[in-house]
Scaffold this active site. Sequence first.
Site, PDB file in Angstrom:
ATOM      1  N   ASP A   1      -5.453   5.807   1.536  1.00 40.02           N
ATOM      2  CA  ASP A   1      -5.728   4.442   1.103  1.00 40.02           C
ATOM      3  C   ASP A   1      -7.216   4.159   1.301  1.00 40.02           C
ATOM      4  O   ASP A   1      -7.821   4.608   2.286  1.00 40.02           O
ATOM      5  CB  ASP A   1      -4.909   3.465   1.953  1.00 40.02           C
ATOM      6  CG  ASP A   1      -4.892   2.066   1.359  1.00 40.02           C
ATOM      7  OD1 ASP A   1      -3.863   1.690   0.773  1.00 40.02           O
ATOM      8  OD2 ASP A   1      -5.921   1.350   1.478  1.00 40.02           O
TER       9      ASP A   1
ATOM     10  N   GLY B   1      -0.091 -10.440  -6.034  1.00 45.41           N
ATOM     11  CA  GLY B   1      -0.399  -9.138  -5.434  1.00 45.41           C
ATOM     12  C   GLY B   1      -0.515  -8.135  -6.579  1.00 45.41           C
ATOM     13  O   GLY B   1       0.152  -8.291  -7.612  1.00 45.41           O
TER      14      GLY B   1
ATOM     15  N   HIS C   1       0.835  -1.205   0.000  1.00 45.29           N
ATOM     16  CA  HIS C   1       0.000   0.000   0.000  1.00 45.29           C
ATOM     17  C   HIS C   1       0.875   1.264   0.000  1.00 45.29           C
ATOM     18  O   HIS C   1       0.501   2.287  -0.566  1.00 45.29           O
ATOM     19  CB  HIS C   1      -0.923   0.002   1.226  1.00 45.29           C
ATOM     20  CG  HIS C   1      -1.917  -1.121   1.207  1.00 45.29           C
ATOM     21  ND1 HIS C   1      -3.241  -0.934   0.892  1.00 45.29           N
ATOM     22  CD2 HIS C   1      -1.769  -2.450   1.430  1.00 45.29           C
ATOM     23  CE1 HIS C   1      -3.874  -2.102   0.940  1.00 45.29           C
ATOM     24  NE2 HIS C   1      -2.991  -3.036   1.268  1.00 45.29           N
TER      25      HIS C   1
ATOM     26  N   TRP D   1      15.438  -9.913  -0.067  1.00 49.50           N
ATOM     27  CA  TRP D   1      14.576  -8.861  -0.634  1.00 49.50           C
ATOM     28  C   TRP D   1      15.297  -8.297  -1.856  1.00 49.50           C
ATOM     29  O   TRP D   1      16.526  -8.205  -1.857  1.00 49.50           O
ATOM     30  CB  TRP D   1      14.319  -7.766   0.403  1.00 49.50           C
ATOM     31  CG  TRP D   1      13.161  -6.852   0.110  1.00 49.50           C
ATOM     32  CD1 TRP D   1      13.243  -5.505  -0.130  1.00 49.50           C
ATOM     33  CD2 TRP D   1      11.771  -7.171   0.061  1.00 49.50           C
ATOM     34  NE1 TRP D   1      11.971  -4.987  -0.333  1.00 49.50           N
ATOM     35  CE2 TRP D   1      11.054  -5.997  -0.216  1.00 49.50           C
ATOM     36  CE3 TRP D   1      11.058  -8.356   0.232  1.00 49.50           C
ATOM     37  CZ2 TRP D   1       9.663  -5.947  -0.336  1.00 49.50           C
ATOM     38  CZ3 TRP D   1       9.673  -8.323   0.106  1.00 49.50           C
ATOM     39  CH2 TRP D   1       8.985  -7.127  -0.172  1.00 49.50           C
TER      40      TRP D   1
HETATM   41  C1  UDX Z   1      -0.769  -6.667  -0.719  1.00 47.07           C
HETATM   42  C2  UDX Z   1      -1.706  -7.359  -1.735  1.00 47.07           C
HETATM   43  O1  UDX Z   1      -1.265  -8.633  -2.085  1.00 47.07           O
HETATM   44  C3  UDX Z   1      -1.966  -6.505  -2.921  1.00 47.07           C
HETATM   45  O2  UDX Z   1      -2.764  -7.155  -3.895  1.00 47.07           O
HETATM   46  C4  UDX Z   1      -2.603  -5.237  -2.459  1.00 47.07           C
HETATM   47  O3  UDX Z   1      -2.958  -4.433  -3.529  1.00 47.07           O
HETATM   48  C5  UDX Z   1      -1.617  -4.544  -1.557  1.00 47.07           C
HETATM   49  O4  UDX Z   1      -1.296  -5.370  -0.458  1.00 47.07           O
HETATM   50  P1  UDX Z   1       1.730  -7.552  -1.177  1.00 47.07           P
HETATM   51  O5  UDX Z   1       1.186  -8.880  -0.834  1.00 47.07           O
HETATM   52  O6  UDX Z   1       2.915  -7.097  -0.475  1.00 47.07           O
HETATM   53  O7  UDX Z   1       0.584  -6.463  -1.106  1.00 47.07           O
HETATM   54  O8  UDX Z   1       2.070  -7.627  -2.767  1.00 47.07           O
HETATM   55  P2  UDX Z   1       2.227  -6.570  -3.894  1.00 47.07           P
HETATM   56  O9  UDX Z   1       0.972  -5.821  -4.126  1.00 47.07           O
HETATM   57  O10 UDX Z   1       2.770  -7.301  -5.049  1.00 47.07           O
HETATM   58  O11 UDX Z   1       3.308  -5.540  -3.354  1.00 47.07           O
HETATM   59  C6  UDX Z   1       4.629  -5.900  -3.053  1.00 47.07           C
HETATM   60  C7  UDX Z   1       5.552  -4.745  -3.353  1.00 47.07           C
HETATM   61  O12 UDX Z   1       6.830  -5.059  -2.790  1.00 47.07           O
HETATM   62  C8  UDX Z   1       5.763  -4.509  -4.849  1.00 47.07           C
HETATM   63  O13 UDX Z   1       5.723  -3.134  -5.147  1.00 47.07           O
HETATM   64  C9  UDX Z   1       7.161  -5.066  -5.105  1.00 47.07           C
HETATM   65  O14 UDX Z   1       7.891  -4.393  -6.101  1.00 47.07           O
HETATM   66  C10 UDX Z   1       7.832  -4.893  -3.761  1.00 47.07           C
HETATM   67  N1  UDX Z   1       8.886  -5.910  -3.572  1.00 47.07           N
HETATM   68  C11 UDX Z   1       8.563  -7.227  -3.506  1.00 47.07           C
HETATM   69  C12 UDX Z   1      10.193  -5.504  -3.489  1.00 47.07           C
HETATM   70  O15 UDX Z   1      10.505  -4.306  -3.556  1.00 47.07           O
HETATM   71  N2  UDX Z   1      11.150  -6.449  -3.314  1.00 47.07           N
HETATM   72  C13 UDX Z   1      10.877  -7.771  -3.237  1.00 47.07           C
HETATM   73  O16 UDX Z   1      11.822  -8.561  -3.077  1.00 47.07           O
HETATM   74  C14 UDX Z   1       9.531  -8.176  -3.335  1.00 47.07           C
END
Ligand code: UDX
Length: 451
Positions: free
Chosen positions: A116, A351, A25, A331
């Site tokens: 949000d 996500g 978010h 990460w």
């Molecule tokens: C969650 C939900 O899954 C998502 O659908 C909703 O809209 C927001 O909350 P999350 O599960 O963390 O988020 O997944 P995602 O929405 O894909 O966000 C992860 C973020 O972390 C992405 O922007 C990605 O670029 C970042 N990330 C992930 C990194 O910077 N490094 C990593 O190694 C993995």
Amino acid sequence: MENQPETTVRRHRRIIMFPLPFQGHINPMFQLANLLYSKGFSITILHTNFNAPKTSNYPHFTFKSILDNDPENRRFLLADFAQDFIHTQDHADALRHELKLLASGKDEPVSCLITDALWHFTQSVADSLNLPRLVLRTTSVHSTIVYSSIPLLDARGYFTLDDSHLEEQVVEFPLLKVKDVKKIGIKSSKDPYAELIGNMVKQTKTSSGIIWNSFKELEETELDRVPHDFPVPRFLIPFPKYFKASSSSLLEQDRTIVPWLDQQPTKSVVYVSFGSLSQVEEKEFLEIAHGLVYSKQPFLWVVRMGFIKNSTWLESLPKGFPGERGRVVEWAAQHEVLAHEATGVFWTHSGWNSTLESICEGVPMICSSFWGDQPLDARYMSDVSRVGVYLENGLQREEIASVIRRILVDEEGDEIRERARVLKQKADESVMKGGTSSESVETLVDYISSL
Ligand code: UDX
């Protein structure tokens, strides 16, 4: 596009932004903040101390921490997330206090508050101060529409259907199977998570506008329904095309990945990452590990601390893993990995940020899903956009290896890659002058300026 916005413009109006304190978010809110800053607005970010952003990465923004008086056990730990949101009177008072101070301070006049969508209580606070509130919904348009129909899906009994119905179609959303809807994680429209979503939908409908991290060409088929469900001004902008998400990363990104990717053949690497919150059982973790090895393809796997339930990090991996073909990191700078020519496929938890980041780089996906909007995104990518293959029956090593090889080695991969390339091109065109996303940005800027 540049990741550092222009800083010398004279700014006349201020926008106050309030992200939900979770990585998925925070990233889109900061991308939006950078975009609006680049269009000449001053930005104040309100944040909690829990998962506080790295303010030093944003010297051009003003930061203010709020909601700090919560006792430790009421901080926004994920397990208590939905419960906490039901009792938000304290939060509303704290926010009202801050907004009053900001509005009466020496800074530029405040145009609006952007929060949000899940911070639903902020609508009544904004209303009480006559301050327009826009909503950032960090999921897809498609899943927002499905979420707005949760009471209907509950009334029709979908959440309590037994396992013999899992493969059946959802009549109201023919794209979805019953198992997709059940995987959202709601038991009835009365449970706390459903109540949170219900409040979010209600307060979004009364907001001054809704912004999605998406683009028209990606969700064209969904857009017809939006005016009915959300009769407020609407804006679709694919943020990764404007600003990268990595400067708002809460975790340290491993910087040794790119040299490793540089040594891998073009479009050969499986990049595996399941976002910032998902967790797996140790048994599933081992299936993933074996599946990657069986695929015989190079792989880069992000294993976050805490990703494996009841385990710290990699203790349970077999000796000799990952072997010479693989890398495991805690990460990554995800956009760099997705943009690298060695990356052939992204195995994602679906996500929405990860999904859109993959689309914006033209990388095909293997879609898994855990909960929330993820099963809806995975279904959409596999059945509508057709740029991903949905691993919808759990995690089994043979199937994992076979899906990886289908995409990276077999002919089927060429077709998916071509569709991913075309979709990326549409995203690229949408942000060009006169494109749909570019117009959405301009309309949003004009709209906020008019408030
Ligand atoms: C969650 C939900 O899954 C998502 O659908 C909703 O809209 C927001 O909350 P999350 O599960 O963390 O988020 O997944 P995602 O929405 O894909 O966000 C992860 C973020 O972390 C992405 O922007 C990605 O670029 C970042 N990330 C992930 C990194 O910077 N490094 C990593 O190694 C993995």
